[in-house]
Scaffold this motif. Structure first.
Motif, PDB file in Angstrom:
ATOM      1  N   LEU A  73      16.447 -10.712   8.377  1.00  0.00           N
ATOM      2  CA  LEU A  73      16.365  -9.587   7.451  1.00  0.00           C
ATOM      3  C   LEU A  73      15.166  -9.799   6.525  1.00  0.00           C
ATOM      4  O   LEU A  73      14.462 -10.806   6.618  1.00  0.00           O
ATOM      5  CB  LEU A  73      17.656  -9.475   6.643  1.00  0.00           C
ATOM      6  N   ALA A  74      14.951  -8.838   5.643  1.00  0.00           N
ATOM      7  CA  ALA A  74      13.832  -8.916   4.700  1.00  0.00           C
ATOM      8  C   ALA A  74      14.267  -9.670   3.444  1.00  0.00           C
ATOM      9  O   ALA A  74      15.248  -9.306   2.793  1.00  0.00           O
ATOM     10  CB  ALA A  74      13.355  -7.517   4.336  1.00  0.00           C
ATOM     11  N   ALA A  75      13.542 -10.710   3.101  1.00  0.00           N
ATOM     12  CA  ALA A  75      13.869 -11.519   1.927  1.00  0.00           C
ATOM     13  C   ALA A  75      13.618 -10.715   0.657  1.00  0.00           C
ATOM     14  O   ALA A  75      12.477 -10.330   0.371  1.00  0.00           O
ATOM     15  CB  ALA A  75      13.026 -12.795   1.921  1.00  0.00           C
ATOM     16  N   GLU A  76      14.681 -10.425  -0.089  1.00  0.00           N
ATOM     17  CA  GLU A  76      14.589  -9.684  -1.352  1.00  0.00           C
ATOM     18  C   GLU A  76      13.817  -8.378  -1.185  1.00  0.00           C
ATOM     19  O   GLU A  76      13.094  -7.931  -2.090  1.00  0.00           O
ATOM     20  CB  GLU A  76      13.957 -10.561  -2.436  1.00  0.00           C
ATOM     21  N   GLY A  77      13.973  -7.780  -0.032  1.00  0.00           N
ATOM     22  CA  GLY A  77      13.350  -6.492   0.233  1.00  0.00           C
ATOM     23  C   GLY A  77      11.896  -6.551   0.612  1.00  0.00           C
ATOM     24  O   GLY A  77      11.268  -5.511   0.828  1.00  0.00           O
ATOM     25  N   HIS A  78      11.325  -7.754   0.701  1.00  0.00           N
ATOM     26  CA  HIS A  78       9.908  -7.894   1.023  1.00  0.00           C
ATOM     27  C   HIS A  78       9.700  -8.167   2.510  1.00  0.00           C
ATOM     28  O   HIS A  78      10.633  -8.512   3.233  1.00  0.00           O
ATOM     29  CB  HIS A  78       9.299  -9.028   0.196  1.00  0.00           C
ATOM     30  N   ALA A 115      23.941  -4.653  11.210  1.00  0.00           N
ATOM     31  CA  ALA A 115      24.627  -3.530  10.566  1.00  0.00           C
ATOM     32  C   ALA A 115      24.385  -3.460   9.067  1.00  0.00           C
ATOM     33  O   ALA A 115      24.558  -2.405   8.470  1.00  0.00           O
ATOM     34  CB  ALA A 115      26.132  -3.616  10.837  1.00  0.00           C
ATOM     35  N   ARG A 116      24.010  -4.575   8.446  1.00  0.00           N
ATOM     36  CA  ARG A 116      23.884  -4.615   6.999  1.00  0.00           C
ATOM     37  C   ARG A 116      22.597  -5.313   6.577  1.00  0.00           C
ATOM     38  O   ARG A 116      22.047  -6.100   7.330  1.00  0.00           O
ATOM     39  CB  ARG A 116      25.075  -5.337   6.364  1.00  0.00           C
ATOM     40  N   GLY A 117      22.175  -5.024   5.345  1.00  0.00           N
ATOM     41  CA  GLY A 117      21.008  -5.704   4.800  1.00  0.00           C
ATOM     42  C   GLY A 117      19.727  -4.914   4.995  1.00  0.00           C
ATOM     43  O   GLY A 117      19.670  -3.949   5.759  1.00  0.00           O
ATOM     44  N   ARG A 118      18.707  -5.334   4.292  1.00  0.00           N
ATOM     45  CA  ARG A 118      17.393  -4.688   4.337  1.00  0.00           C
ATOM     46  C   ARG A 118      16.655  -5.145   5.582  1.00  0.00           C
ATOM     47  O   ARG A 118      16.392  -6.328   5.776  1.00  0.00           O
ATOM     48  CB  ARG A 118      16.609  -5.079   3.085  1.00  0.00           C
ATOM     49  N   TYR A 119      16.299  -4.218   6.440  1.00  0.00           N
ATOM     50  CA  TYR A 119      15.602  -4.526   7.689  1.00  0.00           C
ATOM     51  C   TYR A 119      14.155  -4.959   7.426  1.00  0.00           C
ATOM     52  O   TYR A 119      13.451  -4.346   6.613  1.00  0.00           O
ATOM     53  CB  TYR A 119      15.547  -3.291   8.587  1.00  0.00           C
ATOM     54  N   ASP A 147      15.229 -10.384  19.935  1.00  0.00           N
ATOM     55  CA  ASP A 147      16.183  -9.281  20.050  1.00  0.00           C
ATOM     56  C   ASP A 147      16.102  -8.459  18.772  1.00  0.00           C
ATOM     57  O   ASP A 147      16.331  -8.973  17.678  1.00  0.00           O
ATOM     58  CB  ASP A 147      17.582  -9.882  20.241  1.00  0.00           C
ATOM     59  N   VAL A 148      15.777  -7.189  18.903  1.00  0.00           N
ATOM     60  CA  VAL A 148      15.759  -6.291  17.748  1.00  0.00           C
ATOM     61  C   VAL A 148      16.998  -5.409  17.832  1.00  0.00           C
ATOM     62  O   VAL A 148      17.114  -4.571  18.731  1.00  0.00           O
ATOM     63  CB  VAL A 148      14.470  -5.446  17.709  1.00  0.00           C
ATOM     64  N   ASP A 149      17.917  -5.644  16.928  1.00  0.00           N
ATOM     65  CA  ASP A 149      19.203  -4.960  16.903  1.00  0.00           C
ATOM     66  C   ASP A 149      19.088  -3.766  15.955  1.00  0.00           C
ATOM     67  O   ASP A 149      19.083  -3.916  14.736  1.00  0.00           O
ATOM     68  CB  ASP A 149      20.274  -5.947  16.426  1.00  0.00           C
ATOM     69  N   VAL A 150      18.987  -2.582  16.538  1.00  0.00           N
ATOM     70  CA  VAL A 150      18.673  -1.379  15.774  1.00  0.00           C
ATOM     71  C   VAL A 150      19.944  -0.546  15.635  1.00  0.00           C
ATOM     72  O   VAL A 150      20.297   0.223  16.522  1.00  0.00           O
ATOM     73  CB  VAL A 150      17.557  -0.567  16.464  1.00  0.00           C
ATOM     74  N   GLU A 151      20.609  -0.687  14.493  1.00  0.00           N
ATOM     75  CA  GLU A 151      21.832   0.068  14.242  1.00  0.00           C
ATOM     76  C   GLU A 151      21.640   1.143  13.181  1.00  0.00           C
ATOM     77  O   GLU A 151      22.580   1.852  12.842  1.00  0.00           O
ATOM     78  CB  GLU A 151      22.962  -0.892  13.851  1.00  0.00           C
ATOM     79  N   ARG A 152      20.426   1.236  12.661  1.00  0.00           N
ATOM     80  CA  ARG A 152      20.056   2.285  11.717  1.00  0.00           C
ATOM     81  C   ARG A 152      18.677   2.802  12.107  1.00  0.00           C
ATOM     82  O   ARG A 152      17.940   2.118  12.816  1.00  0.00           O
ATOM     83  CB  ARG A 152      20.037   1.726  10.297  1.00  0.00           C
ATOM     84  N   PRO A 153      18.296   3.983  11.647  1.00  0.00           N
ATOM     85  CA  PRO A 153      16.978   4.507  11.998  1.00  0.00           C
ATOM     86  C   PRO A 153      15.858   3.565  11.546  1.00  0.00           C
ATOM     87  O   PRO A 153      15.923   2.972  10.468  1.00  0.00           O
ATOM     88  CB  PRO A 153      16.913   5.841  11.239  1.00  0.00           C
ATOM     89  N   VAL A 154      14.852   3.426  12.381  1.00  0.00           N
ATOM     90  CA  VAL A 154      13.678   2.606  12.085  1.00  0.00           C
ATOM     91  C   VAL A 154      12.420   3.395  12.426  1.00  0.00           C
ATOM     92  O   VAL A 154      12.484   4.368  13.193  1.00  0.00           O
ATOM     93  CB  VAL A 154      13.692   1.280  12.898  1.00  0.00           C
ATOM     94  N   PRO A 155      11.260   3.013  11.880  1.00  0.00           N
ATOM     95  CA  PRO A 155       9.995   3.637  12.278  1.00  0.00           C
ATOM     96  C   PRO A 155       9.644   3.231  13.701  1.00  0.00           C
ATOM     97  O   PRO A 155       9.153   2.120  13.949  1.00  0.00           O
ATOM     98  CB  PRO A 155       8.995   3.104  11.246  1.00  0.00           C
ATOM     99  N   VAL A 156       9.899   4.098  14.632  1.00  0.00           N
ATOM    100  CA  VAL A 156       9.862   3.761  16.053  1.00  0.00           C
ATOM    101  C   VAL A 156       8.501   3.235  16.492  1.00  0.00           C
ATOM    102  O   VAL A 156       8.402   2.198  17.161  1.00  0.00           O
ATOM    103  CB  VAL A 156      10.278   4.995  16.886  1.00  0.00           C
ATOM    104  N   GLU A 157       7.434   3.938  16.145  1.00  0.00           N
ATOM    105  CA  GLU A 157       6.106   3.536  16.628  1.00  0.00           C
ATOM    106  C   GLU A 157       5.704   2.180  16.042  1.00  0.00           C
ATOM    107  O   GLU A 157       5.102   1.347  16.723  1.00  0.00           O
ATOM    108  CB  GLU A 157       5.071   4.611  16.275  1.00  0.00           C
ATOM    109  N   ARG A 158       6.021   1.946  14.781  1.00  0.00           N
ATOM    110  CA  ARG A 158       5.704   0.660  14.152  1.00  0.00           C
ATOM    111  C   ARG A 158       6.441  -0.484  14.843  1.00  0.00           C
ATOM    112  O   ARG A 158       5.860  -1.523  15.149  1.00  0.00           O
ATOM    113  CB  ARG A 158       6.072   0.699  12.675  1.00  0.00           C
ATOM    114  N   VAL A 159       7.728  -0.282  15.103  1.00  0.00           N
ATOM    115  CA  VAL A 159       8.519  -1.339  15.725  1.00  0.00           C
ATOM    116  C   VAL A 159       8.044  -1.590  17.157  1.00  0.00           C
ATOM    117  O   VAL A 159       7.907  -2.743  17.588  1.00  0.00           O
ATOM    118  CB  VAL A 159      10.016  -0.977  15.695  1.00  0.00           C
TER     119      VAL A 159
END
Length: 338
Positions: A73-78, A115-119, A147-159
């Motif tokens: 996940l992203a450390a402190e949102g970064h 499922a949880r936390g800042r991606y 493994d990229v576990d995508v359970e919420r919307p993500v910026p598709v082209e970036r990923v």
């Protein structure tokens, strides 16, 4: 994947290529085909946000040689990787476990998202930054699969661009883990969009379908099988594969051991049936959520939790089911019932 805490891959396009892959896994020769096709890879997911199990000991006891470390996940949102619950990406206890697994001949997958936390996929603003974040965890753990576990919307082209970069830089196999809506719909539009973006970039992936927390049609096992077949049809169409066996080779299936968040229970007999299903079709990956739940410490619990399966079972019974070949269900007594 959820349950209290939350919740490869080779592209094989011909019979000769599939035979070569099977030979690697079975130590056999293509001139003497095995009696049944092999699964490409099996592994339990390991939630590393809590107490760490002794992975090398689990491997020795069960025969499973791969583990999926979850989740980055992203450390402190970064745009900096950390594990769930704030565990540092360079946590020495975890890295020691990873080294022991590799020293024993095993392998590791690093999983982001969940499922949880800042991606990381949200916190990193460019594909290069995101690929750098993936790469740090891959290098530290020595993992050979991302493994990229995508359970919420993500910026598709970036990923998709970041995954292409990670594969190019680190030579890893790629898995995209995505929810299944139900047995009739299969994968939703978000999952299909990411798979199409990777296909446009000629990036080979295993599409790992989360056959868990689904609406139950009638029988739960038939629901799981129907969902797997529906996703296979979607992949065959999306990747324009003339042979359904090629879609199975790029398919992953991940179930939830014991009680699902939505109520249905995946039993040990169900797990063995899924193993037989995957073996018969030479599915690319079979896994489950999660190693930390693979015990009988809370039999009969009516809700799903992160530390036990909610059913009567021996410790590591579901993990063993990944490595064991198909066999008839055995009569059970007392605490070891499915």
């Amino acid at each position: 994947m959820s349950s209290g805490v939350r919740r490869r891959s080779s592209v094989v396009g011909s019979a000769s290529a599939r035979c070569a892959v099977l030979a690697l896994f079975l130590l056999g020769a293509c001139g003497s085909p095995p009696p049944a096709p092999a699964i490409g890879s099996v592994a339990p997911y390991v939630y590393v946000g809590g107490a760490l199990p002794a992975l090398a000991e689990v491997s020795a006891a069960t025969g499973v040689r791969r583990f999926v470390l979850s989740f980055l996940l992203a450390a402190e949102g970064h745009c900096a990787p950390r594990w769930s619950q704030g565990r540092a990406v360079a946590d020495q206890a975890l890295l020691a476990q990873a080294q022991q697994v590799r020293d024993a001949g095993g392998a590791l997958t690093v999983a982001s998202g969940g499922a949880r936390g800042r991606y990381l996929e949200h916190a990193c603003s460019t594909p290069h930054q995101l690929a750098d974040a993936y790469g740090r965890a891959l290098s530290l753990t020595g993992a050979d699969t991302l493994d990229v576990d995508v359970e919420r919307p993500v910026p598709v082209e970036r990923v998709a661009s970041a995954l292409a970069l990670a594969r190019q830089r680190h030579g890893v196999s790629l898995v995209v883990t995505v929810p299944v809506r139900d047995a009739e719909t299969g994968l939703g539009s978000q999952a299909l969009a990411l798979l199409r973006a990777l296909d446009r970039r000629d990036v080979p992936v295993t599409a790992n379908a989360m056959i868990m927390n689904l609406p139950q049609r009638d029988d739960w096992r038939r629901t799981l099988f129907a969902a797997a077949e529906r996703v296979t049809s979607q992949l065959q169409r999306l990747w324009r594969l003339p042979d359904r066996s090629d879609a199975y080779a790029r398919l992953g299936l991940t179930f939830m051991a014991g009680r699902n968040d939505t109520g249905p229970v995946t039993t040990r007999a169900d797990a063995r049936a899924l193993r037989e299903f995957a073996t018969d079709r030479a599915v690319g990956f079979l896994g489950f959520w999660s190693l930390g739940r693979d015990n009988g410490d809370c039999p009969g619990l009516p809700t799903a939790v992160g530390h036990c399966s909610g059913i009567r079972q021996p410790v590591h019974a579901f993990t063993r089911s990944l490595a064991e070949g198909p066999r008839p269900a055995q009569p059970t007594v007392g605490r070891t019932a499915p």
